[in-house]
Design an enzyme around this catalytic site. Structure first.
Site, PDB file in Angstrom:
ATOM      1  CD  GLU A 148      -7.672  12.316  15.688  1.00 35.18           C
ATOM      2  OE1 GLU A 148      -6.686  11.595  15.923  1.00 35.18           O
ATOM      3  OE2 GLU A 148      -8.266  12.297  14.595  1.00 35.18           O
ATOM      4  CG  HIS A 194      -5.241   8.204  19.416  1.00 35.77           C
ATOM      5  ND1 HIS A 194      -5.599   8.804  18.227  1.00 35.77           N
ATOM      6  CD2 HIS A 194      -4.094   8.812  19.802  1.00 35.77           C
ATOM      7  CE1 HIS A 194      -4.715   9.728  17.909  1.00 35.77           C
ATOM      8  NE2 HIS A 194      -3.783   9.755  18.839  1.00 35.77           N
ATOM      9  CG  ASN A 195      -8.578   7.988  15.625  1.00 38.07           C
ATOM     10  OD1 ASN A 195      -7.439   8.036  16.094  1.00 38.07           O
ATOM     11  ND2 ASN A 195      -8.797   7.827  14.345  1.00 38.07           N
ATOM     12  CE  LYS A 222     -11.229   4.363   1.435  1.00 40.51           C
ATOM     13  NZ  LYS A 222     -12.457   3.938   1.971  1.00 40.51           N
ATOM     14  CE  LYS A 260      -4.874   6.346  15.460  1.00 48.51           C
ATOM     15  NZ  LYS A 260      -5.480   6.441  14.220  1.00 48.51           N
ATOM     16  CB  SER A 295      -1.745   8.119  16.143  1.00 46.23           C
ATOM     17  OG  SER A 295      -2.149   9.477  16.122  1.00 46.23           O
ATOM     18  N   GLY A 296      -0.382   9.813  13.848  1.00 47.00           N
ATOM     19  CA  GLY A 296       0.582  10.883  13.585  1.00 47.00           C
ATOM     20  C   GLY A 296       0.490  11.401  12.171  1.00 47.00           C
ATOM     21  CB  ALA A 339      -1.897   5.853   0.036  1.00 42.50           C
ATOM     22  CB  VAL A 340       0.875  10.138   1.463  1.00 44.51           C
ATOM     23  CG1 VAL A 340       1.993  10.949   2.071  1.00 44.51           C
ATOM     24  CG2 VAL A 340       0.458  10.738   0.140  1.00 44.51           C
ATOM     25  CE  LYS A 381      -9.861   8.690   6.887  1.00 47.41           C
ATOM     26  NZ  LYS A 381      -9.487  10.117   6.895  1.00 47.41           N
ATOM     27  N   GLY A 420       0.844  -1.200   0.000  1.00 46.00           N
ATOM     28  CA  GLY A 420       0.000   0.000   0.000  1.00 46.00           C
ATOM     29  C   GLY A 420       0.866   1.231   0.000  1.00 46.00           C
TER      30      GLY A 420
HETATM   31  C1  6PG Z   1      -4.155   9.777  13.546  1.00 46.08           C
HETATM   32  C2  6PG Z   1      -5.481  10.190  12.961  1.00 46.08           C
HETATM   33  C3  6PG Z   1      -5.703   9.488  11.677  1.00 46.08           C
HETATM   34  C4  6PG Z   1      -6.732  10.133  10.779  1.00 46.08           C
HETATM   35  C5  6PG Z   1      -8.123   9.905  11.209  1.00 46.08           C
HETATM   36  C6  6PG Z   1      -9.041  11.063  10.957  1.00 46.08           C
HETATM   37  O1  6PG Z   1      -4.193   9.344  14.681  1.00 46.08           O
HETATM   38  O2  6PG Z   1      -3.141   9.908  12.866  1.00 46.08           O
HETATM   39  O3  6PG Z   1      -6.509   9.908  13.844  1.00 46.08           O
HETATM   40  O4  6PG Z   1      -5.944   8.159  11.973  1.00 46.08           O
HETATM   41  O5  6PG Z   1      -6.464  11.462  10.570  1.00 46.08           O
HETATM   42  O6  6PG Z   1      -8.558   8.816  10.440  1.00 46.08           O
HETATM   43  O7  6PG Z   1     -10.292  10.622  11.163  1.00 46.08           O
HETATM   44  P1  6PG Z   1     -11.598  11.274  10.598  1.00 46.08           P
HETATM   45  O8  6PG Z   1     -11.486  11.315   9.103  1.00 46.08           O
HETATM   46  O9  6PG Z   1     -12.653  10.360  11.076  1.00 46.08           O
HETATM   47  O10 6PG Z   1     -11.649  12.652  11.188  1.00 46.08           O
END
Ligand code: 6PG
Length: 468
Positions: A189, A185-186, A75, A182, A128-129, A11-12, A260, A9
């Protein structure tokens, strides 16, 4: 030469992770479904790093040394299953697949189960990051068997972000623990992003500040105990001027927030496990509501302009404390959820370790994590961080400001779901008597659902009214 690891994969995120691994001295095999992307990656971004490209799955798998370690950066969802199916015919027993996407932990459990029957090891790994982190050091949350983790531990700890407390990578726990952590974590976030946005909204609508002025405040805050990645990017965003219009770009961005799914999964899981995470949940709804732009436009016209109350610039200090308060309680809720899941799913997660690896590389990294760690270290059973003298002091110092902001925002008609739900979370949990007695009575009234009493043991039901 065979590669030490494979990355699927490009992608970036995949490209950056592959480069990060290679720059740490490992040969990396890479593969992408569309060959064009692989070619472009090698031509444009590989500068002497040991990257071995392949253009079909078999050659890719064969270019990795055994037992193979293959990281999937595709993905989340069915692409992960499809890629695993493509790899399987060429893999050998005891090879390891690592899913580094934002997969749902339920999918990770299923894949672990299916792959174990085929003799393939599997790790569900939160990363994450963002793009920057993938290249320069992310926070890494791997879960699965310890045996599988040991196979890739050296690579992961090398490529992870580093803080004074070590690399931001640890073995998170059994099964889908890595993806679960994770996901939460989101969830946190989402909550912190929303809290920051609410503070911004109060500044622009009540304090009538412009974006650049708001940016200056966030920049100052980022030098204080509020220092965090999300506050940092906020001040940078506020100060960013659109070349074309010469206006702050943020003012030109449509107010419809996308998602997402990870925040929604956190909220759903919290409801399923019965853990209160109101700040995290309303942050998801805030994004949902933002989507109804046309309806909001129409209703705002019908309801008319809101009357903003006057507030002194001093409110900025209260906003700062209010944000800090909400950030703290967002972590409190998230940690509690992880703890409960760890019990229910036997993850065996060490919350102190989770807080440690969130200190660097990830989106929710913040100075606040040191305070949270010291509270948890005092008493590791205090999983929502509330039962602590330090927390009591923190709340004493922040709650009055949070209440003041809440009341001014309410009076002015500015919605602040995360800021206000964080208050209610704290007020409810620190209240001995909640009105749930009345709820129980109502349930028993219309549904004979029974209730318990405070003055005697047992389960009771009352005929609240005679049936006609
Ligand atoms: C991270 C982010 C990363 C991404 C999310 C954004 O920890 O690096 O959380 O996983 O930016 O998928 O999520 P949404 O598109 O749901 O805002």
């Amino acid at each position: 030469m065979k590669a030490h690891v494979g990355v699927v994969g490009l992608a970036v995120m995949g490209q950056n992770l592959a480069l990060n691994i290679a720059r740490n001295g490992y040969a990396v095999a890479v593969y992408n479904r569309t060959a064009e992307r692989t070619k472009q990656f090698v031509e444009e971004r590989v500068k002497g790093e040991k990257i071995i490209p392949s253009f079909d799955v078999q050659s890719f798998v064969e270019s990795v040394e055994r037992p193979r370690k293959i990281i999937l950066m595709v993905k989340a969802g069915s692409p992960v299953d499809e890629m695993i199916e493509e790899l399987l015919p060429y893999l050998d027993k005891d090879d390891l697949i690592i899913d580094a996407g934002n997969s749902h932990y339920g999918d990770t459990n299923r894949r672990l189960e299916e792959l174990s029957h085929r003799g393939i090891l599997f790790l569900g790994m939160g990363v994450s990051g963002g793009e920057y982190g993938a290249l320069h050091g992310p926070s890494i949350m791997p879960g699965g068997t310890l045996e599988a983790y040991k196979m890739i531990q050296d690579v992961l700890t090398k490529i992870a972000a580093k803080t004074e407390d070590g690399p931001c990578c640890t073995y998170v726990g059994n099964g889908s623990a890595g993806h679960f952590v994770k996901m939460v974590h989101n969830g946190i976030e989402y909550s912190i992003m929303q809290a920051i946005s609410e503070v911004y909204d109060v500044m622009r609508k009540i304090l009538k500040m412009n974006s650049v002025e708001i940016g200056e405040v966030f920049e100052e805050w980022n030098k204080s105990e509020l220092a965090s990645f999300l506050v940092e990017i906020t001040y940078k965003i506020m100060k960013h001027i659109d070349e074309e219009t010469k206006k702050p770009l943020v003012e030109l961005i449509l107010d419809k927030a996308e998602q997402k799914g990870t925040g929604k999964w956190t909220a759903q899981t919290a409801l399923d496990l019965g853990v209160p995470t109101p700040s995290l949940n309303v942050a998801v709804f805030a994004r949902t509501i933002s989507h109804f732009k046309e309806q909001r436009k129409e209703l705002s016209r019908i309801f008319g302009e809101k009357k903003r109350v006057h507030a002194e610039q001093r409110l900025i200090e209260d906003l700062k404390k209010s944000l800090h308060f909400s950030m703290f309680l967002s972590f409190s809720q998230g940690l509690w959820l992880i703890h409960e899941a760890s019990n229910v799913y036997n993850y065996n997660v060490d919350l102190l370790e989770v807080l440690r690896i969130w200190k660097g590389g990830c989106i929710i990294r913040a100075k606040l994590l040191d305070l949270l760690r010291s509270i948890l270290r005092e008493n590791p059973q205090n999983v929502n961080l509330l039962a602590s003298e330090t927390t009591i002091q923190f709340v004493k110092e922040k709650l009055p400001s949070a209440l003041k902001v809440n009341s001014i925002a309410r009076e002015s008609g500015v919605p602040t779901p995360v800021l206000s739900n964080s208050i209610d979370y704290l007020l409810s949990l620190t209240e001995e008597n909640l009105p749930a007695n009345l709820i129980q009575a109502q349930r028993d009234f219309f549904g004979a659902h029974t209730f318990e009493r405070t003055d005697k043991q047992g389960t009771f039901h009352v005929e609240w009214q005679e049936l006609e």
